[in-house]
Design a protein around this motif. Sequence first.
Motif, PDB file in Angstrom:
ATOM      1  N   SER A   1      44.034  73.558  60.079  1.00  0.00           N
ATOM      2  CA  SER A   1      43.722  75.019  60.466  1.00  0.00           C
ATOM      3  C   SER A   1      42.375  75.188  60.731  1.00  0.00           C
ATOM      4  O   SER A   1      41.847  76.440  60.843  1.00  0.00           O
ATOM      5  CB  SER A   1      44.067  75.802  59.141  1.00  0.00           C
ATOM      6  N   ARG A   2      41.576  74.236  61.354  1.00  0.00           N
ATOM      7  CA  ARG A   2      40.418  74.477  62.032  1.00  0.00           C
ATOM      8  C   ARG A   2      40.655  75.653  63.446  1.00  0.00           C
ATOM      9  O   ARG A   2      41.529  75.477  63.729  1.00  0.00           O
ATOM     10  CB  ARG A   2      39.550  73.152  62.214  1.00  0.00           C
ATOM     11  N   PRO A   3      39.320  75.993  63.643  1.00  0.00           N
ATOM     12  CA  PRO A   3      39.551  76.993  64.520  1.00  0.00           C
ATOM     13  C   PRO A   3      40.098  76.438  66.030  1.00  0.00           C
ATOM     14  O   PRO A   3      40.940  77.128  66.885  1.00  0.00           O
ATOM     15  CB  PRO A   3      38.040  77.507  65.064  1.00  0.00           C
TER      16      PRO A   3
ATOM     17  N   ASN B   1      43.351  77.697  53.955  1.00  0.00           N
ATOM     18  CA  ASN B   1      43.542  76.896  55.012  1.00  0.00           C
ATOM     19  C   ASN B   1      42.741  76.687  56.062  1.00  0.00           C
ATOM     20  O   ASN B   1      42.977  75.910  57.030  1.00  0.00           O
ATOM     21  CB  ASN B   1      45.088  77.354  55.684  1.00  0.00           C
ATOM     22  N   ARG B   2      41.263  77.427  55.925  1.00  0.00           N
ATOM     23  CA  ARG B   2      40.418  77.114  57.007  1.00  0.00           C
ATOM     24  C   ARG B   2      40.012  75.744  56.795  1.00  0.00           C
ATOM     25  O   ARG B   2      40.325  75.169  56.089  1.00  0.00           O
ATOM     26  CB  ARG B   2      39.344  78.226  56.734  1.00  0.00           C
ATOM     27  N   ASN B   3      39.024  75.303  57.580  1.00  0.00           N
ATOM     28  CA  ASN B   3      38.543  74.149  57.873  1.00  0.00           C
ATOM     29  C   ASN B   3      37.156  73.755  56.978  1.00  0.00           C
ATOM     30  O   ASN B   3      37.335  72.597  56.206  1.00  0.00           O
ATOM     31  CB  ASN B   3      38.212  73.654  59.342  1.00  0.00           C
TER      32      ASN B   3
ATOM     33  N   TRP C   1      54.280  79.489  56.459  1.00  0.00           N
ATOM     34  CA  TRP C   1      53.470  79.632  57.840  1.00  0.00           C
ATOM     35  C   TRP C   1      52.221  79.635  57.390  1.00  0.00           C
ATOM     36  O   TRP C   1      51.232  79.654  58.292  1.00  0.00           O
ATOM     37  CB  TRP C   1      54.230  80.874  58.490  1.00  0.00           C
ATOM     38  N   SER C   2      51.735  80.501  56.202  1.00  0.00           N
ATOM     39  CA  SER C   2      50.477  80.675  55.994  1.00  0.00           C
ATOM     40  C   SER C   2      49.798  79.523  55.859  1.00  0.00           C
ATOM     41  O   SER C   2      48.487  79.551  56.107  1.00  0.00           O
ATOM     42  CB  SER C   2      50.207  81.594  55.008  1.00  0.00           C
TER      43      SER C   2
ATOM     44  N   TYR D   1      41.853  79.625  61.969  1.00  0.00           N
ATOM     45  CA  TYR D   1      40.828  80.895  61.590  1.00  0.00           C
ATOM     46  C   TYR D   1      39.966  80.743  62.844  1.00  0.00           C
ATOM     47  O   TYR D   1      39.393  79.615  63.324  1.00  0.00           O
ATOM     48  CB  TYR D   1      40.334  80.283  60.402  1.00  0.00           C
ATOM     49  N   PRO D   2      39.319  81.907  63.138  1.00  0.00           N
ATOM     50  CA  PRO D   2      38.263  81.971  64.286  1.00  0.00           C
ATOM     51  C   PRO D   2      36.927  81.274  63.558  1.00  0.00           C
ATOM     52  O   PRO D   2      36.974  81.206  62.134  1.00  0.00           O
ATOM     53  CB  PRO D   2      38.081  83.241  64.265  1.00  0.00           C
ATOM     54  N   GLU D   3      35.939  81.117  64.390  1.00  0.00           N
ATOM     55  CA  GLU D   3      34.716  80.460  63.930  1.00  0.00           C
ATOM     56  C   GLU D   3      33.855  81.202  63.036  1.00  0.00           C
ATOM     57  O   GLU D   3      33.080  80.911  62.334  1.00  0.00           O
ATOM     58  CB  GLU D   3      34.011  79.915  65.092  1.00  0.00           C
ATOM     59  N   MET D   4      34.038  82.534  63.135  1.00  0.00           N
ATOM     60  CA  MET D   4      33.390  83.493  62.184  1.00  0.00           C
ATOM     61  C   MET D   4      33.598  83.410  60.811  1.00  0.00           C
ATOM     62  O   MET D   4      32.715  83.625  59.983  1.00  0.00           O
ATOM     63  CB  MET D   4      33.640  85.000  62.581  1.00  0.00           C
TER      64      MET D   4
END
Length: 271
Positions: free
Chosen positions: A177-179, A62-64, A197-198, A203-206
């Motif tokens: 789901s981008r930071p 789900n991150r970007n 929900w997941s 998510y954080p930029e790291m």
Amino acid sequence: MYTYVEMNRVNFSIVFGVNIVLLLFVGSAFTNPTKTEELNIEDFENYNNEINVEDEEADAKNRNAVNSPLQRWPSNILLYRISTDYNKDEVDNVHAALQVFNESTCLVFKQYDPRIHGNSKHIYYKKSPNMCGTKVGFNPLSPMGPHDIVLNPYCLSERGVIQHETLHVLGLYHEQSRPDRNKYVQIEYSNIPQQYWSQFIAYPEMYTTTYNVKYDYESLMHYSQFAFAKDSTKPSMRARNGTMVIERKMGQIVGPSEGDLTKIRLMYKCN
């Protein structure tokens, strides 16, 4: 049933310093959406098949956009192969879907020929009676052979869905789901079953990057405002305009937005 067995993500991180996306296909049945209103990408990607929602890796999709260069394809020429199980219309749809990237980015999708290319890494569009999904980004631990995109006939009927899965392979995750997404959308968790929900984690930029591209409600990688809603008359996501929450359409399955294409151009260093 397709089951992908991969090494532990922690071990990947230790060796390569990157998070490799791991997916588990499970054998639950998938039925085509039957609702008559406009369809969106979550109506096609069968998440309970594509991702085991109880698995610790389920949230990784789900991150970007992939942050590690090791997860980007090493060449701008991408070989692809289409299953002989596809009928002519399905084959034509895949070719037409990929032509958008050839025309709008510096990527060149070229048909794989085993007589010429041997065991070279290539994208393999496989057919499934019930599943639609793929793994995200290039896997540096598997630099040869096929990278599968599994599609059922329903997904193959929509070029936008084929392009969505191809964008996953190139390294894009879901837009919501981008930071920085909390500046742009409000997630209504009370209207979403907990098992999904997941799919809405930011998510954080790291771990990921937006490539400084403006948040894109019209991205091919964005869920609709009613994605997975318990009550389909109420949004599971609402757009934010500063401190105000507003109602607006999100997501589509027509084709890559300019924001989607811009990320690919930046990721693959197109001039």
